[in-house]
Design an enzyme around this catalytic site. Structure first.
Site: not given
Ligand code: ASP
Length: 329
Positions: A11, A55, A87
């Protein structure tokens, strides 16, 4: 200090798309400029991974890639920052903690809940806090998030929306960052640095969830022939249904063919003490070993790490009775 920054995705560097947030390579340049402005007396080298990922798509091969990347830069840099999605960050920080045991250089993994492109975000506060930890903090592998410097193999994502998204339920933070750092003084064992980055293969380790009404058929597919390790997510202090003989027979058969099955509680806080209840003793009799107070992320990555090193069943079981990277109390 020469600091290597591995930008793997997450993110922190994402931008909006029609499908939702996606990683963006341009963030590498943005964060590089921000780091130089923040700590001009230190040297930063930001490496943007060719395949930036959310991730949620990470596999054990990605832990290996990050480990090999850091290992290849070990002599050249003094400290390492990994920018990662939240994640599966705790799996990656655990895996790195096993790969860089008793590291004489600091490695810190961080990311953010809100992407830096948003006007209000937690990206730079996490990156700057992580960099401060690299410069002023202890050696070892850590996860920094929301002001907490947590042991890499003890951290867990515990909140989907709070900016303080990570905790270390069974281990005090090594440092907390407010106006100043508050470091935890720890008596550290005198152990030699041990860097090992084994090949890690997806699918060799599985999770076995215990839930009311769980049937052997639910786990059969999870315990296929490829599997050599499993983390059993038990109730409370390590209990499971001891009245379901088919389920216990399945565990026993897997154990007999060499699958190492580790018992970790779904509670998240506290330790497994299987044997306190008959419902826990049945698991012990089926060959399931205790994961004590490990997080399931640490148990999962420890199994991957030891299997990757080519360790055999008995040696792996013994390794779960000892702590390699502060993962067990
Ligand atoms: N879905 C994102 C990831 O894990 C969530 C984040 O980075 O906060 O890459």
């Amino acid at each position: 200090m020469k600091i290597y920054v591995a930008y793997t995705g997450g993110t922190i560097g994402m931008v909006p798309s029609e499908q939702g947030y996606v990683p963006d390579a341009a963030f590498a340049n943005t964060v590089s400029q921000a780091l130089v402005a923040y700590q001009p007396e230190h040297e930063f080298s930001v490496h943007c991974y060719a395949n930036l990922i959310d991730s949620s798509n990470a596999t054990p091969a990605d832990w290996q890639t990050i480990g090999e990347d850091i290992q290849s830069k070990w002599a050249e840099f003094d400290a390492f920052l990994v920018l990662h999605g939240t994640d599966t960050m705790a799996y990656t920080s655990s895996a790195l903690a096993f790969m860089f045991q008793h590291s004489r250089k600091p490695i810190v993994v961080t990311g953010s809940q809100i992407p830096m492109v948003k006007r209000r975000n937690d990206a730079l506060s996490n990156v700057f806090g992580a960099v401060d930890a690299l410069i002023q903090g202890p050696q070892g592998v850590f996860l920094f998030f929301g002001g907490l410097l947590l042991e890499g193999a003890r951290a867990r994502k515990v909140n989907t929306s709070d900016l303080q998204a990570f905790q270390s339920p069974n281990f005090l933070p090594r440092g907390t960052l407010g106006i100043e750092w508050n470091w935890r003084k720890m008596h550290l064992p005198k152990a030699a640095e041990l860097i090992q980055v084994p090949p890690m293969q997806a699918g060799v380790v599985t999770l076995l969830p215990v839930f009311p009404g769980v049937q052997a058929s639910h786990w059969q597919g999870l315990l296929d022939d490829k599997v050599k390790g499993a983390v059993l997510l038990s109730y409370g202090a390590g209990n499971g249904p001891d009245q379901n003989q088919e389920l216990l027979d399945l565990l026993k058969a897997a154990n007999d063919r060499g699958v190492v099955i580790v018992n970790v509680s779904q509670c998240g806080t506290g330790a497994v003490a299987a044997g306190t209840y008959a419902a826990g003793s049945a698991l012990v009799r089926a060959g399931v070993i205790s994961g004590a107070d490990m997080t399931f992320e640490a148990a999962f990555s420890k199994l991957h790490f030891l299997l990757g090193l080519g360790w055999q069943e008995e040696a792996i079981k013994q390794a779960f009775a000892t702590t390699l990277a502060f993962e067990i109390s």
